[in-house]
Design a protein around this motif. Structure first.
Motif, mmCIF file in Angstrom:
data_model
loop_
_atom_site.group_PDB
_atom_site.id
_atom_site.type_symbol
_atom_site.label_atom_id
_atom_site.label_comp_id
_atom_site.label_asym_id
_atom_site.label_seq_id
_atom_site.Cartn_x
_atom_site.Cartn_y
_atom_site.Cartn_z
ATOM 1 N N ARG A 1 6.883 -0.048 0.972
ATOM 2 C CA ARG A 1 7.530 1.262 1.089
ATOM 3 C C ARG A 1 7.660 1.671 2.553
ATOM 4 O O ARG A 1 8.672 2.233 2.969
ATOM 5 N N LYS A 2 6.624 1.402 3.349
ATOM 6 C CA LYS A 2 6.675 1.728 4.775
ATOM 7 C C LYS A 2 7.772 0.935 5.481
ATOM 8 O O LYS A 2 8.474 1.453 6.359
ATOM 9 N N VAL A 3 7.921 -0.338 5.108
ATOM 10 C CA VAL A 3 8.965 -1.173 5.710
ATOM 11 C C VAL A 3 10.347 -0.599 5.399
ATOM 12 O O VAL A 3 11.226 -0.512 6.281
ATOM 13 N N ILE A 4 10.554 -0.189 4.145
ATOM 14 C CA ILE A 4 11.860 0.351 3.738
ATOM 15 C C ILE A 4 12.149 1.673 4.440
ATOM 16 O O ILE A 4 13.257 1.903 4.945
ATOM 17 N N GLU A 5 11.145 2.543 4.495
ATOM 18 C CA GLU A 5 11.334 3.832 5.156
ATOM 19 C C GLU A 5 11.645 3.650 6.638
ATOM 20 O O GLU A 5 12.478 4.349 7.207
ATOM 21 N N LYS A 6 10.986 2.689 7.264
ATOM 22 C CA LYS A 6 11.251 2.424 8.685
ATOM 23 C C LYS A 6 12.671 1.897 8.875
ATOM 24 O O LYS A 6 13.377 2.290 9.821
ATOM 25 N N ALA A 7 13.107 1.030 7.966
ATOM 26 C CA ALA A 7 14.468 0.499 8.062
ATOM 27 C C ALA A 7 15.495 1.610 7.909
ATOM 28 O O ALA A 7 16.501 1.660 8.644
ATOM 29 N N GLU B 1 17.386 2.283 -5.576
ATOM 30 C CA GLU B 1 17.262 1.423 -6.761
ATOM 31 C C GLU B 1 16.052 0.499 -6.633
ATOM 32 O O GLU B 1 15.311 0.280 -7.605
ATOM 33 N N PHE B 2 15.854 -0.048 -5.423
ATOM 34 C CA PHE B 2 14.716 -0.946 -5.215
ATOM 35 C C PHE B 2 13.387 -0.210 -5.386
ATOM 36 O O PHE B 2 12.455 -0.704 -6.020
ATOM 37 N N GLN C 1 4.700 -1.067 -10.125
ATOM 38 C CA GLN C 1 3.393 -0.534 -9.775
ATOM 39 C C GLN C 1 2.690 0.056 -11.001
ATOM 40 O O GLN C 1 1.455 0.051 -11.078
ATOM 41 N N GLU C 2 3.475 0.561 -11.946
ATOM 42 C CA GLU C 2 2.875 1.088 -13.165
ATOM 43 C C GLU C 2 2.127 0.001 -13.938
ATOM 44 O O GLU C 2 1.149 0.275 -14.628
ATOM 45 N N ASN C 3 2.607 -1.247 -13.800
ATOM 46 C CA ASN C 3 1.967 -2.376 -14.484
ATOM 47 C C ASN C 3 0.883 -3.041 -13.644
ATOM 48 O O ASN C 3 0.216 -3.962 -14.107
ATOM 49 N N GLN C 4 0.754 -2.593 -12.383
ATOM 50 C CA GLN C 4 -0.271 -3.148 -11.507
ATOM 51 C C GLN C 4 -1.653 -2.696 -11.981
ATOM 52 O O GLN C 4 -1.860 -1.556 -12.342
ATOM 53 N N GLN C 5 -2.592 -3.642 -11.985
ATOM 54 C CA GLN C 5 -3.949 -3.329 -12.416
ATOM 55 C C GLN C 5 -4.554 -2.238 -11.528
ATOM 56 O O GLN C 5 -4.612 -2.381 -10.307
ATOM 57 N N ALA C 6 -4.988 -1.138 -12.141
ATOM 58 C CA ALA C 6 -5.632 -0.053 -11.401
ATOM 59 C C ALA C 6 -7.126 -0.333 -11.276
ATOM 60 O O ALA C 6 -7.724 -1.017 -12.109
ATOM 61 N N LEU C 7 -7.718 0.214 -10.232
ATOM 62 C CA LEU C 7 -9.127 -0.054 -9.955
ATOM 63 C C LEU C 7 -10.041 0.437 -11.070
ATOM 64 O O LEU C 7 -11.061 -0.200 -11.385
#
Length: 456
Positions: A86-92, A127-128, A136-142
């Motif tokens: 997300r940081k990479v996209i925002e910087k771009a 869209e990305f 991220q919703e499917n990413q295992q949460a701690l």
């Protein structure tokens, strides 16, 4: 001297089919933790392979302990990737907006309208990022239920070794590890500096452990279990690529021949094993296709290889200059995939590439051809010959990358006029060149000859 030093003989034939039918398969912590790094398809194919081995899988207690201790760290690292992208996209987006604004196009060049670009870029990134949110919703949460952990615990239920019982027992193991590390006796001595920048201790069930001795703790528990069990064949799968597990040499690039001879010696004399093999995850899955009829896709093998390479690059420094060699290896891999049903990089092992199809297992060893002196070619052929039996290969192709047809032709003529040593006929010599194209580097074979024909 014959037979006195079997641990140093990497040409000793192994009955791979029998080994895969009867051996105990032991897994290192990093193999289990990689399940959190793989995509779902890859993860499922690996877990299904473990299921096929049923009651012949086992892990040392220290592997189970390290898995539980490090699981959340790996999950957190995977989660950080979302914020990083997300940081990479925002910087771009910011760089694009500021760059166009600085050009003051509306004042200086009325013919250029950047709005379609900025609008299109905003739509593309939106869209990305929306897709990223779903992932991220499917990413295992701690702090959420962990189906991967539950699956691993089910597979290894009742198949975990005994824990160290007292602090005195751990202290004795730590002292032994300390002495071994100083003498560079494998495994684990490459972790000697783990406590250099801070505390290395951790506490579990009233016992204090040092992390840097973890590899030796695992190895000693493997040996103790092997000595007491009825299994005479054992296969250890680890994603640790360091020299304190593997016998490595610099032979026109890095080559890993197999487990360190000290480990083979201890497996035989302390563990009382008849056969001891080691695989990296990619090699294990590749041969599971052959001996377990597992359905491991090329995509899975590719991802497993990439994750292992990322782990290796993160944990170790590559001392070899691989530049052109890596390009050549990748090009030969693509060519091998056009010839065989499956082909995969052998992850630093010997030979460079393993290919499988109905005819059996074919190895490819890639060499950069430097000049027409046949001495280096003959040395490479001698070195390669033993691996046919050692790795259960049906055939072995030694691929020499040349700069032109004339180099290949000159070398071939010299070889045919040289008194060559007698070696198996299922060694093939292939001369070819790397051709650059818009699609990338590709391998073009120029000459191929069976070794036996050179002496004809």
């Amino acid at each position: 001297m014959k037979g006195l030093f079997p641990q140093y003989d990497y040409s000793t034939p192994t009955d791979y089919e029998e080994t895969w039918k009867t051996a105990l398969f032991v897994f290192d912590t990093n193999v289990l933790l990689n399940l959190y790094r793989y995509q779902e398809r890859t993860r499922e194919e690996l877990l299904e392979t473990l299921d096929k081995l049923a009651d012949r899988v086992w892990i040392p207690h220290h592997v189970a302990l390290e898995f539980q201790r490090n699981r959340l760290t790996v999950i957190a690292a995977q989660g950080r990737r979302f914020s990083e992208i997300r940081k990479v996209i925002e910087k771009a987006k910011t760089d694009l907006t500021n760059g166009i604004s600085n050009l003051q196009l509306t004042k200086r060049h009325t013919l250029i309208n950047p709005e379609p670009l900025t609008t299109g870029f905003d739509k593309l990134t939106s869209e990305f990022l929306a897709e990223l949110d779903k992932l991220q919703e499917n990413q295992q949460a701690l702090n959420a239920p962990d189906p991967i952990k539950e699956r691993i615990e089910k597979i290894f239920d009742g198949k975990v070794g005994a824990a160290f019982s007292t602090q005195d027992e751990v202290d004795k193991k730590s002292k032994a590890a300390e002495l071994r590390y100083k003498a560079k006796i494998p495994p684990g001595y490459k972790d000697e500096d783990k406590d250099k920048d801070g505390p290395d201790d951790f506490y579990h069930h009233g016992i204090v452990y040092k992390r840097k001795y973890g590899d030796y703790f695992v190895w000693s528990q493997i040996l103790e279990h092997a000595e007491k069990s009825n299994h005479k064949k054992l296969v250890f799968i680890t994603d640790d690529a360091k020299e304190d597990w593997w016998k490595q040499i610099d032979f026109d690039g890095p080559k890993t021949l197999g487990p360190r001879p000290e480990l083979v010696d201890e497996a035989t004399n302390i563990g009382r094993l008849d056969t001891f093999l080691m695989y990296k995850p990619e090699g294990f899955l590749n041969f599971a296709n052959e001996f377990l009829a597992a359905k491991i896709s090329n995509e899975t093998l590719k991802e497993v290889h990439e994750v292992s390479q990322n782990n290796k690059n993160h944990n170790t420094k590559n001392i070899f200059n691989r530049g052109a060699y890596l390009v050549a290896e990748s090009a030969v891999l693509l060519w091998a995939r056009s010839v065989h049903e499956q082909a995969t990089i052998n992850d630093g092992l010997y030979p460079d590439i393993i290919a499988t199809d109905a005819s059996g297992i074919t190895g490819y060893e890639v060499k950069i051809f430097k000049h027409t002196d046949t001495k280096n070619i003959i040395e490479a052929i001698k070195f390669a010959a033993y691996s046919i039996d050692a790795y259960g290969l049906t055939s072995l192709n030694i691929v020499f990358i040349v700069s032109s047809f004339y180099d290949a032709n000159g070398a071939l003529i010299k070889l045919k006029n040289t008194n060559l040593p007698p070696l198996p006929d299922n060694i093939n010599i292939i001369f070819g060149e790397i051709v650059e194209s818009a699609e990338g580097a590709r391998f073009e074979p120029l000459h191929q000859v069976q070794y036996g024909e050179l002496n004809a």
